[in-house]
Design a protein around this motif. Sequence first.
Motif, PDB file in Angstrom:
ATOM      1  N   SER A 157      -9.162  23.650  -7.723  1.00  0.00           N
ATOM      2  CA  SER A 157     -10.041  24.079  -6.784  1.00  0.00           C
ATOM      3  C   SER A 157      -9.740  24.306  -5.237  1.00  0.00           C
ATOM      4  O   SER A 157      -8.995  23.321  -4.620  1.00  0.00           O
ATOM      5  CB  SER A 157     -11.290  23.347  -6.977  1.00  0.00           C
ATOM      6  OG  SER A 157     -12.197  24.158  -6.263  1.00  0.00           O
ATOM      7  N   GLU A 171     -13.131  28.054  -5.147  1.00  0.00           N
ATOM      8  CA  GLU A 171     -12.537  28.954  -6.083  1.00  0.00           C
ATOM      9  C   GLU A 171     -11.764  28.098  -7.182  1.00  0.00           C
ATOM     10  O   GLU A 171     -10.874  27.409  -6.952  1.00  0.00           O
ATOM     11  CB  GLU A 171     -11.353  30.083  -5.489  1.00  0.00           C
ATOM     12  CG  GLU A 171     -12.409  30.998  -4.637  1.00  0.00           C
ATOM     13  CD  GLU A 171     -11.222  31.956  -4.134  1.00  0.00           C
ATOM     14  OE1 GLU A 171     -10.206  32.074  -4.713  1.00  0.00           O
ATOM     15  OE2 GLU A 171     -11.654  32.592  -3.124  1.00  0.00           O
ATOM     16  N   HIS A 172     -12.383  27.912  -8.510  1.00  0.00           N
ATOM     17  CA  HIS A 172     -11.990  26.946  -9.229  1.00  0.00           C
ATOM     18  C   HIS A 172     -11.133  27.781 -10.476  1.00  0.00           C
ATOM     19  O   HIS A 172     -11.521  28.816 -11.001  1.00  0.00           O
ATOM     20  CB  HIS A 172     -13.042  26.429  -9.965  1.00  0.00           C
ATOM     21  CG  HIS A 172     -14.297  26.062  -9.030  1.00  0.00           C
ATOM     22  ND1 HIS A 172     -13.966  25.314  -8.003  1.00  0.00           N
ATOM     23  CD2 HIS A 172     -15.386  26.557  -9.216  1.00  0.00           C
ATOM     24  CE1 HIS A 172     -15.065  25.095  -7.388  1.00  0.00           C
ATOM     25  NE2 HIS A 172     -16.216  25.895  -8.072  1.00  0.00           N
ATOM     26  N   ASP A 199     -10.232  31.618 -14.890  1.00  0.00           N
ATOM     27  CA  ASP A 199     -11.163  31.532 -13.620  1.00  0.00           C
ATOM     28  C   ASP A 199     -12.293  31.028 -13.822  1.00  0.00           C
ATOM     29  O   ASP A 199     -13.025  31.437 -14.639  1.00  0.00           O
ATOM     30  CB  ASP A 199     -10.966  33.097 -13.222  1.00  0.00           C
ATOM     31  CG  ASP A 199     -11.778  33.102 -11.479  1.00  0.00           C
ATOM     32  OD1 ASP A 199     -12.137  31.732 -11.023  1.00  0.00           O
ATOM     33  OD2 ASP A 199     -11.719  34.068 -11.085  1.00  0.00           O
ATOM     34  N   THR A 248     -14.598  30.171 -11.493  1.00  0.00           N
ATOM     35  CA  THR A 248     -15.571  30.279 -10.174  1.00  0.00           C
ATOM     36  C   THR A 248     -16.820  30.794 -10.446  1.00  0.00           C
ATOM     37  O   THR A 248     -17.799  30.059  -9.917  1.00  0.00           O
ATOM     38  CB  THR A 248     -14.745  31.288  -9.266  1.00  0.00           C
ATOM     39  OG1 THR A 248     -13.589  30.710  -8.899  1.00  0.00           O
ATOM     40  CG2 THR A 248     -15.625  31.417  -7.762  1.00  0.00           C
ATOM     41  N   GLY A 306     -15.559  31.924  -3.231  1.00  0.00           N
ATOM     42  CA  GLY A 306     -16.140  30.977  -3.603  1.00  0.00           C
ATOM     43  C   GLY A 306     -17.237  30.501  -2.577  1.00  0.00           C
ATOM     44  O   GLY A 306     -18.458  30.192  -2.729  1.00  0.00           O
TER      45      GLY A 306
END
Length: 277
Positions: free
Chosen positions: A28, A32-33, A75, A77, A141
């Motif tokens: 992350s 934004e993960h 993704d 996020t 994010g």
Amino acid sequence: MGPWTLLLLHLPLVVSMLPAPTNVSIVSFNLEHTLTWLPGPGTPDNTHFTVQSLRKNSWQLVKGCARLKTSQSCDLTNTFKDSFYHYKARVQAITTTQKSNWSLSMPFNPLTDTLLGPPVVSVSGCGNCLLLQVTPPTSRGLQHSLSPTQLLYRQFTCKVRRTRDGSQFSMWVTSTEKTVIGYLEPGAEYCVTVTASTSFNPHSVPSEPHCAFTSPTAANTVPVVLSVLCAISLLVVLLCGIVVYSGRLLCMHKPLPKTLCLDFQVNCGVTAHDCIC
């Protein structure tokens, strides 16, 4: 039916299962993960991967992560929108005829586990001080409506370093408005490095050094003024010399009225020998 018979009946099922993914982790940056993993040893080339996330005790398929290839990631996020919630994710290898066991990630909290990127920094001189402007970075994010940007980028640690000798000091900045860094050496270059600082998230990346000179003091303008005065004085002397030289030539080639001749001798420094009156 004995225990060995049962073991033999289940043996083909165990052997036919795909290797489970390994090294499952959530990466992350600025909220934004991304879920990443590695295929298990011996995973066939035609294997795909599917990802699920745990929310309210229920595993749900992550949108866009149903049939990922080996080189792809997932993704998360938009899935991990609540920054205060503790999430989990899992990934499974699949083919048309086989599946692997699920591989689980560690628990993840967006607010405390994300890596905070460097803020945007602007530095300019103001005499014996610097004007510092710090603003949060931009990312998908952080721009989310539920993003706790004000919590993550509310306080900053600033390191101020003088370029000439490397002397430095640190200070706290708690506002994104312009901050005055005072009591600095006039005319010297300073470099400022800024890092987001919170009590609940120790993971942060400092900014690049941003350097600026403090504005020169009024004393530094004295040599410039003296140079201008010297140039003006030389110009005046040069003009006087031209006038004197021109006057002597005029006296030598053309008689002047007696009154004008006397004035010219007095004002221009010519003698009666040089002037025809």
